[in-house]
Design a protein around this motif. Structure first.
Motif, PDB file in Angstrom:
ATOM      1  N   UNK A  98       7.365   2.350  -3.119  1.00 27.33           N
ATOM      2  CA  UNK A  98       7.085   3.680  -2.550  1.00 27.33           C
ATOM      3  C   UNK A  98       7.271   4.764  -3.591  1.00 27.33           C
ATOM      4  N   UNK A 121      -4.629   0.258   3.411  1.00 26.16           N
ATOM      5  CA  UNK A 121      -5.653   1.182   3.895  1.00 26.16           C
ATOM      6  C   UNK A 121      -6.169   2.123   2.823  1.00 26.16           C
ATOM      7  N   UNK A 144      -1.072   9.532   4.088  1.00 25.02           N
ATOM      8  CA  UNK A 144       0.307   9.085   3.940  1.00 25.02           C
ATOM      9  C   UNK A 144       0.347   7.626   4.333  1.00 25.02           C
ATOM     10  N   UNK A 145       1.019   6.822   3.535  1.00 25.30           N
ATOM     11  CA  UNK A 145       1.067   5.428   3.933  1.00 25.30           C
ATOM     12  C   UNK A 145       2.370   5.188   4.667  1.00 25.30           C
ATOM     13  N   UNK A 146       2.346   4.237   5.554  1.00 26.49           N
ATOM     14  CA  UNK A 146       3.590   3.872   6.210  1.00 26.49           C
ATOM     15  C   UNK A 146       3.709   2.365   6.202  1.00 26.49           C
ATOM     16  N   UNK A 147       4.920   1.913   6.301  1.00 27.54           N
ATOM     17  CA  UNK A 147       5.172   0.487   6.161  1.00 27.54           C
ATOM     18  C   UNK A 147       5.894  -0.015   7.395  1.00 27.54           C
ATOM     19  N   UNK A 195       9.726   2.013   7.506  1.00 30.98           N
ATOM     20  CA  UNK A 195      10.242   2.847   6.429  1.00 30.98           C
ATOM     21  C   UNK A 195      10.669   4.207   6.966  1.00 30.98           C
ATOM     22  N   UNK A 228       9.555   7.137   6.442  1.00 26.95           N
ATOM     23  CA  UNK A 228       8.430   7.956   6.895  1.00 26.95           C
ATOM     24  C   UNK A 228       8.181   7.757   8.394  1.00 26.95           C
ATOM     25  N   UNK A 229       8.142   6.497   8.789  1.00 24.89           N
ATOM     26  CA  UNK A 229       7.907   6.179  10.195  1.00 24.89           C
ATOM     27  C   UNK A 229       9.112   6.544  11.053  1.00 24.89           C
TER      28      UNK A 229
END
Lengths: 665, 94
Positions: A330, A360, A427-430, B85, B87-88
């Motif tokens: 990240x 994505x 924004x990427x999320x995991x 993570x 962010x989520x």
């Protein structure tokens, strides 16, 4: 008749698929291993219908509306290709979540059979499920299965055959005429769907233990996925893998194996006798048996390694590694998902690069595809094992260092690429489901190891055999197709072709044409590095180097190759960290979908490999001998050019970015 | 009068601050092993919201933070465990 296997990620679809078809597709105890659909015929002993049943394994999905690219493949297949029956694999431990997708599948009108999978695990956890009631409520057949223990499979296939063509009644339907673009409406309907599932689960399931509590598993997680300790623990694990495969068990097995190859060599030599032309016998003995034998000699080491890696993957540890690595990736602008391609890339870069499909954001996807080949793949293991054995007394730290060197290059590379290519606003999320730890299955690891060993042998018997034969011919003849005379080796076709490249490699400490030729053939397949070295130096046994000393009397292999420990390390790194084999480059091309990116990636990989080898050789030589190695200045110019180019590109992006800001203002 | 206005202003500010605090209460503030009700998903990314929805992660549902590993949160929703993570975790309001 065609049946589709659909279900949530990590519910065991591929394991079930392998169990019913007898195929050996790669499975891992973590989500996202399958990224494309796979087909196979159901085994005869499970299929009592008399006609062939084709099973299609689909990537995991949480819902029929696609949010990830794997889900797209799944929902497109089910909607457009019209399978006869859908087998919905449901993880019995998480009915509340899984049945959401099930109710969607039941609405399609295609007959559905539910495989209530991992039923053995569930029973151990003190959860009881009333299967009959579940079947009655969902209006479809429910079969209890355990794909890892191969239970309930024949019943499952029989049930699927029985419901074929019968249609499917839906226990829950979303309101008629609901428009997909009506977000509020869709959401309301899905909420109801969840409410329906919740109510259903209340009725059919009894839980003795509240699973939202901390368990021993979580306690283990806190240690192995710790913020600080996670990485050292991973390092220790990888070190152990290399120790066992390259120092303890591997060489033991390899010794036997190499004995057989030597036996074959002697047998064929005896068979040919004196009547055969010496050129032909040399081609057969030194070119083919020697070259291929040198590569195949490493097979036991690699098999032990693959076996251990399969155990690690199966027990659920690799999913934790993904969690540990996520934060680092990240920080350098990659997606948390990037770790999955990289871990798969330690087996082979091609499936690794293909797995980037699940990312994505195009920039992150391409960057990951570009960096995944830096992870040492299975084909690079013989090269590592050769150099660790010959120059470093089989030290396990060599392989471990190469792994972490690969990770370090990935991180540095990602940082550089982020500064060259503009970041996209997405924004990427995991998110990843953490699979439960389980005792790894020796049998599954064994099957995985054998399938990889088979691929390795096939490769050795085809591409590598042909390459070694060609290399042998090219070094035995001059351009006028006269046999090369004794002492005039530099006049051979191979030498004249490789020499220009060898000149470029002088600053890296290995300017011999033989070494350049080996590195070049490595682009066809990395195992070729070992094969070609064996052919050009007429060494067929890299494993038992002591024996070799006795046979040749020319000191040791290190002396024959003319490399110091430092330049050997540089040569090893050059082979590991330059572009991968052509097949992997082809996969990169497919996943990147851009010529510009592909060429940039190849250029970057070359530059990186060259720079790393240069620094290792020159700095290492400075430390060990007190002065720089050969051609330090020209090498410095080349490296400076590469770094300067990168800085220029980074600078250009910054300028463009600031220009962009002005335009907006 | 002046005092009243100041008071009004101050109170309003205090009230606002309180509202903000409530609004910002997300999973990163959650105590480990406590079960919370999800109040909403706060994100611009529609895809993220829809995806969380398919996991059963939407307002009114229960969520438990099992542990915090590295920078990831292990959460329990609908009898399943995920590693998400930061962010989520920030997007899930509790």
């Amino acid at each position: 008749m065609r049946i589709a296997l659909a279900g949530n990620p990590n519910s065991g679809k591929t394991t079930l698929f392998n169990a019913i078809t007898g195929r050996i597709e790669h499975v891992g105890n973590w989500p996202g291993v399958t990224v494309a659909k796979k087909e196979g015929d159901v085994k005869r002993e499970l299929n009592r219908t008399g006609s062939t049943i084709r099973a299609v394994d689909l990537p995991g999905a949480y819902s029929i509306s696609p949010f990830t690219s794997e889900e797209c493949i799944t929902s497109n297949f089910i909607r457009d290709e019209d399978p006869d029956v859908i087998i919905n694999i449901v993880d019995a431990a998480s009915l509340r979540r899984s049945l959401f997708f099930t109710t969607q599948l039941l609405e399609l009108g295609i007959p559905v059979v539910i495989a209530l999978n991992k039923i053995d695990q569930v029973k151990r956890k003190g959860i009881t499920i009333n299967t009959d009631k579940l079947a009655e409520k969902l209006k479809c057949k429910v079969i209890e299965t355990s794909s890892t223990r191969k239970k309930g499979l024949a019943e499952l296939i029989a049930a699927a055959a029985e419901v074929r063509g019968k249609g499917q009644e839906a226990p829950f339907s979303s309101p008629a005429g609901l428009d997909d673009t009506d977000r509020a409406g869709v959401e309301a309907a899905d909420r109801e769907r969840f409410a329906f599932v919740d109510k259903l689960v209340e009725e059919v399931e009894v839980r003795k233990i509240d699973s939202s509590r901390l368990t021993i598993q979580d306690a283990v997680d806190r240690i192995v996925a710790h913020k600080i300790w996670g990485i050292p623990i991973f390092a220790v694990v990888i070190f152990a893998v290399f120790s066992i495969s390259q120092v303890w068990l591997g060489p033991l097995l390899a010794d036997y194996f190499v004995g057989w190859i030597d036996g074959l060599y002697a047998y064929v030599e005896g068979l040919l006798g004196d009547g055969v032309s010496p050129l032909l016998s040399a081609l057969l003995l030194d070119g083919i048996i020697g070259g291929v034998g040198a590569v195949v000699g490493f097979l036991p080491l690699i098999m032990v390694m693959f076996f251990l890696l399969a155990l690690l993957e199966d027990c659920g540890y690799m999913a934790r590694v993904a969690v540990v690595m996520d934060r680092y990736l990240k920080k350098v602008g990659l997606s948390g998902r990037s770790i999955i391609p990289m871990i798969l890339g330690t087996g082979c870069a091609i499936p690794g690069v293909m797995a980037t499909r699940t990312i994505r954001d195009p920039r992150q996807r391409r960057t990951t595809a570009m960096l995944t080949p830096f992870m040492p793949c299975g084909a690079k293991l013989p090269v590592i094992a050769l150099f660790a054995g010959v120059f470093f007394k089989d030290a396990a730290w060599v392989g471990t260092t190469m792994y972490f060197m690969g990770i370090a290059i990935v991180i540095v590379g990602a940082l550089i690429i982020r500064r060259i290519v503009r970041e996209s606003p997405v924004r990427s999320f995991f998110i990843m489901e953490l699979p439960e730890y389980r005792l790894p299955s020796i049998k599954r690891a064994f099957i995985s190891m054998m399938s990889r060993a088979k691929a390795f042998i096939i490769k050795a018997g085809t591409i590598i055999l042909v390459c070694n034969a060609l290399v042998h011919i090219m070094q035995a003849f001059t351009w006028s197709f006269q046999p090369v005379e004794e002492g005039m080796q530099s006049t051979s076709i191979l030498a004249t072709l490789a020499t220009p490249f060898a000149v470029l490699l002088i600053p890296l400490g290995f300017g011999a044409w033989q070494l350049a030729a080996a590195a070049l053939t490595g682009f066809i397949a990395k195992e070729n590095v070992v094969g070609t070295l064996a052919v050009v130096y007429s060494i067929s046994n890299f494993i038992d180097t002591e024996e070799f000393v006795l046979v040749s009397g020319a000191g040791d292999v290190a002396a024959v190759l003319g490399l110091t420990s430092v330049s050997a390390l540089a040569y090893l790194m050059f082979n590991l960290f330059t572009p991968p084999c052509f097949a992997a480059i082809g996969a990169m091309n497919a996943e990147m979908g851009s010529r510009k990116w592909l060429w940039a990636a190849i250029g970057f990989q070359f530059g990186m490999g060259y720079t790393v080898a240069y620094l290792v050789y020159q700095i290492g030589t400075l430390i060990t001998t007190g002065s720089f190695g050969n051609a330090v200045i020209p090498g410095f110019l080349a490296v400076a050019f590469f770094i300067g180019l990168l800085i220029h590109l980074m600078h250009r992006k910054e300028q463009r970015a600031s220009a962009g800001v002005k335009e907006v203002a | 009068m002046e005092l009243a206005i100041t008071n009004l202003l101050f109170n309003r500010k205090a009230k606002n601050r309180k509202l903000d605090a409530v609004k910002q209460q997300n999973l990163t503030h959650a105590k480990v092993n406590c079960t919370y009700n999800i109040r909403g998903i706060d994100t611009e990314d529609k895809c993220m919201k829809d995806f969380l929805f398919t996991l059963g992660c939407f307002e009114g549902e229960k969520v438990t933070v099992i542990s915090v590993l590295a920078d990831n949160y292990i959460i329990h929703v609908k009898d399943a465990r995920y590693s998400i993570d930061k962010e989520l975790a920030r997007a899930i309001l509790i």
